[in-house]
Design a protein around this motif. Structure first.
Motif, PDB file in Angstrom:
ATOM      1  N   LEU A   1      -3.570   9.023   3.787  1.00  0.00           N
ATOM      2  CA  LEU A   1      -2.302   8.923   3.073  1.00  0.00           C
ATOM      3  C   LEU A   1      -1.345   9.922   3.693  1.00  0.00           C
ATOM      4  CD1 LEU A   1      -3.512   8.636  -0.637  1.00  0.00           C
ATOM      5  CD2 LEU A   1      -2.760   6.822   0.896  1.00  0.00           C
ATOM      6  N   SER A   2      -0.095   9.521   3.806  1.00  0.00           N
ATOM      7  CA  SER A   2       0.880  10.432   4.423  1.00  0.00           C
ATOM      8  C   SER A   2       2.103  10.425   3.598  1.00  0.00           C
ATOM      9  CB  SER A   2       1.115  10.061   5.881  1.00  0.00           C
ATOM     10  OG  SER A   2       1.250   8.684   6.094  1.00  0.00           O
TER      11      SER A   2
ATOM     12  N   VAL B   1       4.840   2.492   5.636  1.00  0.00           N
ATOM     13  CA  VAL B   1       4.681   1.898   4.317  1.00  0.00           C
ATOM     14  C   VAL B   1       5.425   0.580   4.329  1.00  0.00           C
ATOM     15  CG1 VAL B   1       6.688   3.082   3.315  1.00  0.00           C
ATOM     16  CG2 VAL B   1       4.834   2.329   1.816  1.00  0.00           C
TER      17      VAL B   1
ATOM     18  N   PRO C   1       0.830  -1.206   0.000  1.00  0.00           N
ATOM     19  CA  PRO C   1       0.000   0.000   0.000  1.00  0.00           C
ATOM     20  C   PRO C   1       0.867   1.259   0.000  1.00  0.00           C
ATOM     21  CG  PRO C   1       0.157  -0.851   2.221  1.00  0.00           C
ATOM     22  CD  PRO C   1       0.874  -1.832   1.327  1.00  0.00           C
ATOM     23  N   PRO C   2       0.275   2.407  -0.353  1.00  0.00           N
ATOM     24  CA  PRO C   2       1.021   3.665  -0.252  1.00  0.00           C
ATOM     25  C   PRO C   2       1.254   4.030   1.219  1.00  0.00           C
ATOM     26  CG  PRO C   2      -1.256   4.092  -0.881  1.00  0.00           C
ATOM     27  CD  PRO C   2      -1.085   2.594  -0.860  1.00  0.00           C
ATOM     28  N   ARG C   3       2.176   4.936   1.450  1.00  0.00           N
ATOM     29  CA  ARG C   3       2.458   5.417   2.812  1.00  0.00           C
ATOM     30  C   ARG C   3       1.162   5.968   3.406  1.00  0.00           C
ATOM     31  NH1 ARG C   3       7.171   6.365   5.073  1.00  0.00           N
ATOM     32  NH2 ARG C   3       7.304   7.757   6.863  1.00  0.00           N
ATOM     33  N   HIS C   4       0.852   5.520   4.611  1.00  0.00           N
ATOM     34  CA  HIS C   4      -0.398   5.921   5.246  1.00  0.00           C
ATOM     35  C   HIS C   4      -0.252   5.916   6.764  1.00  0.00           C
ATOM     36  CE1 HIS C   4      -0.515   1.518   5.056  1.00  0.00           C
ATOM     37  NE2 HIS C   4      -1.340   1.566   6.121  1.00  0.00           N
TER      38      HIS C   4
ATOM     39  N   ALA D   1      -9.906   8.877  -6.815  1.00  0.00           N
ATOM     40  CA  ALA D   1      -9.226   9.263  -5.577  1.00  0.00           C
ATOM     41  C   ALA D   1     -10.193   9.820  -4.537  1.00  0.00           C
ATOM     42  CB  ALA D   1      -8.128  10.282  -5.885  1.00  0.00           C
TER      43      ALA D   1
ATOM     44  N   ASN E   1     -10.496   8.212  -0.909  1.00  0.00           N
ATOM     45  CA  ASN E   1     -10.189   9.045   0.267  1.00  0.00           C
ATOM     46  C   ASN E   1     -11.363   9.101   1.234  1.00  0.00           C
ATOM     47  OD1 ASN E   1      -7.522   9.629  -0.363  1.00  0.00           O
ATOM     48  ND2 ASN E   1      -8.075  11.434  -1.567  1.00  0.00           N
TER      49      ASN E   1
ATOM     50  N   ARG F   1       6.576  -2.842   1.593  1.00  0.00           N
ATOM     51  CA  ARG F   1       6.652  -3.383   0.250  1.00  0.00           C
ATOM     52  C   ARG F   1       7.226  -4.788   0.312  1.00  0.00           C
ATOM     53  NH1 ARG F   1       3.639  -0.335  -1.936  1.00  0.00           N
ATOM     54  NH2 ARG F   1       4.128   1.768  -2.493  1.00  0.00           N
TER      55      ARG F   1
END
Length: 143
Positions: free
Chosen positions: A142-143, A92, A47-50, A128, A132, A94
């Motif tokens: 998201l951060s 995050v 996932p994206p940085r959150h 988005a 969101n 990966r």
């Protein structure tokens, strides 16, 4: 979301999940009276940085390797590793060198409900704004 009292113990076997969730959800907010969520997660990428504002997130890595950033720290976690990601700290992760599988543990419970809403939106190529809105409803940004 109010917690429900746990009225009985249970076991789910291989390939089984709790009622009203997929076979990957081994414990839900509902099945644990709000205590935790446990999901057997296949991670290919990540996932994206959150940031979570409501729950701590942990992973017990079963296969593969995860590259993890939490706050200002970075580490790798291979099979048998436990990763703890406290709420309110951006993070995050990966998979490295291919997919990884891990047990995702969220305390308190409820992350299963987030994924039950998020995954269909992702499958429908939601924009988005919609994504969101879902994240915001569950205290994730998201951060």
């Amino acid at each position: 979301m109010p917690s429900e009292p746990v009225t009985r113990g249970y076991v789910v076997g291989p390939g089984e999940g709790v009622p009203d969730r997929g076979p990957d959800v081994k414990a839900s907010r509902r099945s644990t009276g709000g205590s935790l969520t446990l999901i057997e997660a296949a991670i290919d990428g990540g996932p994206p940085r959150h940031t979570h504002s409501r729950e701590d997130e942990s992973f017990y890595v079963l296969t593969g390797t995860l590259d993890v950033e939490c706050g200002g720290d970075r580490f790798q976690a291979g099979p048998g590793s436990f990763v703890f990601l406290p709420r309110n700290l951006p993070h995050v992760l990966r998979s490295v060198g291919g997919p990884a599988t891990a047990l995702l543990i969220a305390t308190p419970g409820g992350l299963d409900e987030y994924f039950a809403e998020l995954n269909p939106a992702l499958d429908a190529n939601a924009g988005a704004t919609e994504l969101n809105t879902i994240m915001e409803a569950y205290g994730i940004a998201l951060s």
